[in-house]
Design a protein around this motif. Sequence first.
Motif, PDB file in Angstrom:
ATOM      1  N   UNK A   9       0.808  -1.212   0.000  1.00  0.00           N
ATOM      2  CA  UNK A   9       0.000   0.000   0.000  1.00  0.00           C
ATOM      3  C   UNK A   9       0.848   1.272   0.000  1.00  0.00           C
ATOM      4  N   UNK A  10       2.153   1.113   0.044  1.00  0.00           N
ATOM      5  CA  UNK A  10       3.053   2.264   0.016  1.00  0.00           C
ATOM      6  C   UNK A  10       3.282   2.675  -1.436  1.00  0.00           C
ATOM      7  N   UNK A  11       3.251   3.950  -1.720  1.00  0.00           N
ATOM      8  CA  UNK A  11       3.527   4.435  -3.061  1.00  0.00           C
ATOM      9  C   UNK A  11       4.941   4.990  -3.106  1.00  0.00           C
ATOM     10  N   UNK A  12       5.609   4.719  -4.241  1.00  0.00           N
ATOM     11  CA  UNK A  12       6.948   5.257  -4.424  1.00  0.00           C
ATOM     12  C   UNK A  12       6.855   6.746  -4.697  1.00  0.00           C
ATOM     13  N   UNK A  13       7.841   7.467  -4.206  1.00  0.00           N
ATOM     14  CA  UNK A  13       7.910   8.887  -4.479  1.00  0.00           C
ATOM     15  C   UNK A  13       8.315   9.057  -5.947  1.00  0.00           C
ATOM     16  N   UNK A  14       7.531   9.807  -6.736  1.00  0.00           N
ATOM     17  CA  UNK A  14       7.864   9.946  -8.156  1.00  0.00           C
ATOM     18  C   UNK A  14       9.168  10.722  -8.366  1.00  0.00           C
ATOM     19  N   UNK A  15       9.877  10.359  -9.411  1.00  0.00           N
ATOM     20  CA  UNK A  15      11.119  11.042  -9.755  1.00  0.00           C
ATOM     21  C   UNK A  15      10.757  12.298 -10.548  1.00  0.00           C
ATOM     22  N   UNK A  16      11.399  13.394 -10.272  1.00  0.00           N
ATOM     23  CA  UNK A  16      11.102  14.644 -10.979  1.00  0.00           C
ATOM     24  C   UNK A  16      11.546  14.549 -12.433  1.00  0.00           C
ATOM     25  N   UNK A  17      10.972  15.403 -13.260  1.00  0.00           N
ATOM     26  CA  UNK A  17      11.330  15.426 -14.681  1.00  0.00           C
ATOM     27  C   UNK A  17      12.806  15.772 -14.842  1.00  0.00           C
ATOM     28  N   UNK A  18      13.305  16.685 -14.026  1.00  0.00           N
ATOM     29  CA  UNK A  18      14.713  17.062 -14.111  1.00  0.00           C
ATOM     30  C   UNK A  18      15.605  15.862 -13.833  1.00  0.00           C
ATOM     31  N   UNK A  19      15.318  15.103 -12.782  1.00  0.00           N
ATOM     32  CA  UNK A  19      16.137  13.930 -12.467  1.00  0.00           C
ATOM     33  C   UNK A  19      16.037  12.875 -13.563  1.00  0.00           C
ATOM     34  N   UNK A  20      14.838  12.682 -14.118  1.00  0.00           N
ATOM     35  CA  UNK A  20      14.690  11.740 -15.237  1.00  0.00           C
ATOM     36  C   UNK A  20      15.490  12.218 -16.446  1.00  0.00           C
ATOM     37  N   UNK A  21      15.510  13.520 -16.663  1.00  0.00           N
ATOM     38  CA  UNK A  21      16.261  14.080 -17.784  1.00  0.00           C
ATOM     39  C   UNK A  21      17.764  13.852 -17.613  1.00  0.00           C
ATOM     40  N   UNK A  22      18.251  14.040 -16.401  1.00  0.00           N
ATOM     41  CA  UNK A  22      19.676  13.817 -16.141  1.00  0.00           C
ATOM     42  C   UNK A  22      20.033  12.345 -16.306  1.00  0.00           C
TER      43      UNK A  22
END
Length: 169
Positions: A9-22
Amino acid sequence: MDKTQLEQNQQEKPISILNKSLLTGFVGGMVWSIFGALSYYFNFTEVSPASFLIRSFWQTGWTSSFLGEVLGVIGVSLISIAGALVYYLALKKTNGIMPGVLYGGAVWGIIFYLLNPIFAAVPALPDMTSDTIITTICLFVLYGAFIGYSISYEYHDLNQPADGDASGK
């Protein structure tokens, strides 16, 4: 046990677009510099990732070895993070594949034309074979398409309204 404490039931914290871009920049640099090293190995081009970052500054025996190529690929991957950041800041809102293709072509021009004097192990543009020019342009265009499409897709995917919103979709 409370249902909110269960692991499923725990949700992962989403990765920001900037971090995905890097991360996209690092992976893109890794993938396309490996293809560049393979192109060099199979004599499609006179330059490899190690030519830029290793052999241009150190003229020792190990720079022409497998270790030199691996370090060149890692170095290009790290520098590619900066390239992805530039794309993120300037072009993330663009649509389609063409902005990435043009970005890759622009990066090729900057590296092989403007910055060429910095890289002693890379021949000047008029001294390169047509195979080297075409192969490297193709690799940089594919790199740019990968970076550009990945970053703009993530940006638009995160910024589009959800299906249940009042936007009419």
